[in-house]
Design a protein around this motif. Sequence first.
Motif, PDB file in Angstrom:
ATOM      1  N   TYR A  32      16.667  -6.660 -10.951  1.00  0.00           N
ATOM      2  CA  TYR A  32      16.509  -5.195 -10.491  1.00  0.00           C
ATOM      3  C   TYR A  32      15.269  -4.744 -10.866  1.00  0.00           C
ATOM      4  O   TYR A  32      14.627  -5.257 -11.981  1.00  0.00           O
ATOM      5  CB  TYR A  32      17.725  -4.585 -11.468  1.00  0.00           C
ATOM      6  N   PHE A  33      14.683  -4.036 -10.126  1.00  0.00           N
ATOM      7  CA  PHE A  33      13.323  -3.381 -10.385  1.00  0.00           C
ATOM      8  C   PHE A  33      13.159  -2.189 -10.223  1.00  0.00           C
ATOM      9  O   PHE A  33      13.754  -1.376  -9.233  1.00  0.00           O
ATOM     10  CB  PHE A  33      12.323  -4.275  -9.289  1.00  0.00           C
ATOM     11  N   LYS A  46      17.596  -3.449  -6.037  1.00  0.00           N
ATOM     12  CA  LYS A  46      18.128  -4.890  -6.283  1.00  0.00           C
ATOM     13  C   LYS A  46      17.644  -5.896  -5.383  1.00  0.00           C
ATOM     14  O   LYS A  46      17.486  -5.541  -4.241  1.00  0.00           O
ATOM     15  CB  LYS A  46      19.687  -4.468  -6.188  1.00  0.00           C
ATOM     16  N   LEU A  47      17.280  -7.020  -5.741  1.00  0.00           N
ATOM     17  CA  LEU A  47      16.775  -8.105  -4.977  1.00  0.00           C
ATOM     18  C   LEU A  47      17.692  -9.149  -5.304  1.00  0.00           C
ATOM     19  O   LEU A  47      17.920  -9.474  -6.262  1.00  0.00           O
ATOM     20  CB  LEU A  47      15.247  -8.539  -5.258  1.00  0.00           C
ATOM     21  N   THR A  48      18.153  -9.824  -4.088  1.00  0.00           N
ATOM     22  CA  THR A  48      18.970 -11.021  -4.277  1.00  0.00           C
ATOM     23  C   THR A  48      18.090 -12.271  -3.821  1.00  0.00           C
ATOM     24  O   THR A  48      18.570 -13.239  -3.847  1.00  0.00           O
ATOM     25  CB  THR A  48      20.114 -10.875  -3.222  1.00  0.00           C
ATOM     26  N   ASP A  49      17.182 -11.997  -2.849  1.00  0.00           N
ATOM     27  CA  ASP A  49      16.349 -13.227  -2.273  1.00  0.00           C
ATOM     28  C   ASP A  49      15.465 -13.922  -3.336  1.00  0.00           C
ATOM     29  O   ASP A  49      14.397 -13.184  -3.812  1.00  0.00           O
ATOM     30  CB  ASP A  49      15.768 -12.722  -0.985  1.00  0.00           C
ATOM     31  N   PRO A  50      15.605 -15.111  -3.587  1.00  0.00           N
ATOM     32  CA  PRO A  50      14.551 -15.595  -4.690  1.00  0.00           C
ATOM     33  C   PRO A  50      13.227 -15.674  -4.490  1.00  0.00           C
ATOM     34  O   PRO A  50      12.519 -15.222  -5.374  1.00  0.00           O
ATOM     35  CB  PRO A  50      15.138 -17.113  -4.616  1.00  0.00           C
ATOM     36  N   ALA A  51      12.830 -15.529  -3.112  1.00  0.00           N
ATOM     37  CA  ALA A  51      11.453 -15.657  -2.846  1.00  0.00           C
ATOM     38  C   ALA A  51      10.955 -14.106  -3.114  1.00  0.00           C
ATOM     39  O   ALA A  51       9.768 -13.839  -3.498  1.00  0.00           O
ATOM     40  CB  ALA A  51      11.071 -16.156  -1.268  1.00  0.00           C
ATOM     41  N   LYS A  52      11.651 -12.987  -2.686  1.00  0.00           N
ATOM     42  CA  LYS A  52      11.391 -11.710  -2.967  1.00  0.00           C
ATOM     43  C   LYS A  52      11.395 -11.121  -4.212  1.00  0.00           C
ATOM     44  O   LYS A  52      10.628 -10.375  -4.969  1.00  0.00           O
ATOM     45  CB  LYS A  52      12.238 -10.859  -2.028  1.00  0.00           C
ATOM     46  N   GLN A  78      25.223   6.690  -3.133  1.00  0.00           N
ATOM     47  CA  GLN A  78      24.867   6.087  -4.744  1.00  0.00           C
ATOM     48  C   GLN A  78      25.304   4.740  -4.859  1.00  0.00           C
ATOM     49  O   GLN A  78      26.154   4.280  -4.322  1.00  0.00           O
ATOM     50  CB  GLN A  78      25.167   7.128  -5.504  1.00  0.00           C
ATOM     51  N   ALA A  79      24.336   4.039  -5.526  1.00  0.00           N
ATOM     52  CA  ALA A  79      24.751   2.652  -6.162  1.00  0.00           C
ATOM     53  C   ALA A  79      24.546   2.562  -7.688  1.00  0.00           C
ATOM     54  O   ALA A  79      23.973   3.615  -8.190  1.00  0.00           O
ATOM     55  CB  ALA A  79      23.383   1.752  -5.565  1.00  0.00           C
ATOM     56  N   SER A  80      25.473   2.081  -8.332  1.00  0.00           N
ATOM     57  CA  SER A  80      25.686   2.051  -9.616  1.00  0.00           C
ATOM     58  C   SER A  80      24.433   1.752 -10.460  1.00  0.00           C
ATOM     59  O   SER A  80      24.111   2.528 -11.614  1.00  0.00           O
ATOM     60  CB  SER A  80      26.708   0.817  -9.855  1.00  0.00           C
ATOM     61  N   TYR A  81      23.511   1.223  -9.804  1.00  0.00           N
ATOM     62  CA  TYR A  81      22.231   0.568 -10.609  1.00  0.00           C
ATOM     63  C   TYR A  81      21.173   1.818 -10.262  1.00  0.00           C
ATOM     64  O   TYR A  81      20.147   1.680 -10.722  1.00  0.00           O
ATOM     65  CB  TYR A  81      21.812  -0.784 -10.166  1.00  0.00           C
ATOM     66  N   GLU A 138      10.467  -4.970 -14.277  1.00  0.00           N
ATOM     67  CA  GLU A 138      11.815  -5.372 -14.045  1.00  0.00           C
ATOM     68  C   GLU A 138      12.736  -4.806 -15.090  1.00  0.00           C
ATOM     69  O   GLU A 138      12.294  -4.710 -16.136  1.00  0.00           O
ATOM     70  CB  GLU A 138      11.826  -6.936 -13.805  1.00  0.00           C
ATOM     71  N   ILE A 139      14.054  -4.578 -14.637  1.00  0.00           N
ATOM     72  CA  ILE A 139      14.976  -3.895 -15.667  1.00  0.00           C
ATOM     73  C   ILE A 139      16.140  -4.786 -15.792  1.00  0.00           C
ATOM     74  O   ILE A 139      16.313  -5.830 -14.752  1.00  0.00           O
ATOM     75  CB  ILE A 139      15.614  -2.544 -15.628  1.00  0.00           C
ATOM     76  N   PRO A 140      16.799  -4.890 -16.784  1.00  0.00           N
ATOM     77  CA  PRO A 140      17.981  -5.773 -17.020  1.00  0.00           C
ATOM     78  C   PRO A 140      19.284  -5.553 -15.888  1.00  0.00           C
ATOM     79  O   PRO A 140      19.298  -4.275 -15.654  1.00  0.00           O
ATOM     80  CB  PRO A 140      18.548  -5.537 -18.514  1.00  0.00           C
ATOM     81  N   ALA A 141      20.171  -6.165 -15.538  1.00  0.00           N
ATOM     82  CA  ALA A 141      21.121  -5.927 -14.689  1.00  0.00           C
ATOM     83  C   ALA A 141      22.134  -4.854 -15.346  1.00  0.00           C
ATOM     84  O   ALA A 141      22.536  -4.963 -16.641  1.00  0.00           O
ATOM     85  CB  ALA A 141      22.000  -7.172 -14.583  1.00  0.00           C
ATOM     86  N   PRO A 142      22.324  -3.887 -14.674  1.00  0.00           N
ATOM     87  CA  PRO A 142      23.379  -2.963 -15.423  1.00  0.00           C
ATOM     88  C   PRO A 142      24.695  -3.479 -15.708  1.00  0.00           C
ATOM     89  O   PRO A 142      25.241  -4.386 -15.341  1.00  0.00           O
ATOM     90  CB  PRO A 142      23.602  -1.875 -13.988  1.00  0.00           C
TER      91      PRO A 142
END
Length: 142
Positions: A32-33, A46-52, A78-81, A138-142
Amino acid sequence: MRRAIPKIAAFAAVAMLALTTPAQAQDQQAAYFEYTDITRDKAVLKLTDPAKIQHARDLLSGATTDRPHIVGRIVPRQASYNPRWNYHYNSDTVDFFDVAIEVCDATIPYVEDHLDEAGGAFLPGYIWCPWTSRLTREIPAP
């Protein structure tokens, strides 16, 4: 009995992997950024692709200055994060860019204020590419 315990443990591990969906496996790898734009308002993606994810981390560390801006398809809910805003980036569509066309440019609060118009003449296809966007941390996962 000693031989049975490792076999049971191995079976349990295989069963857990089989029950984990690709989406769950991908979420375990999410990062999460926080990002901002010219308005200095902040939002989270939220990013899930390792390259990104690596590209985002490289931008933050200064290892690269290439493709510093964010582009992707927004989802008008809305997204929770990202609770401050009534929209968020679809993680599967997020990428980075240097230069983009004007039709997808808007600030964070402008998108919020005109969300009911998104997807038509405003942000066609829900594609959003804020020209002044930049990652802040970068922030910690919610």
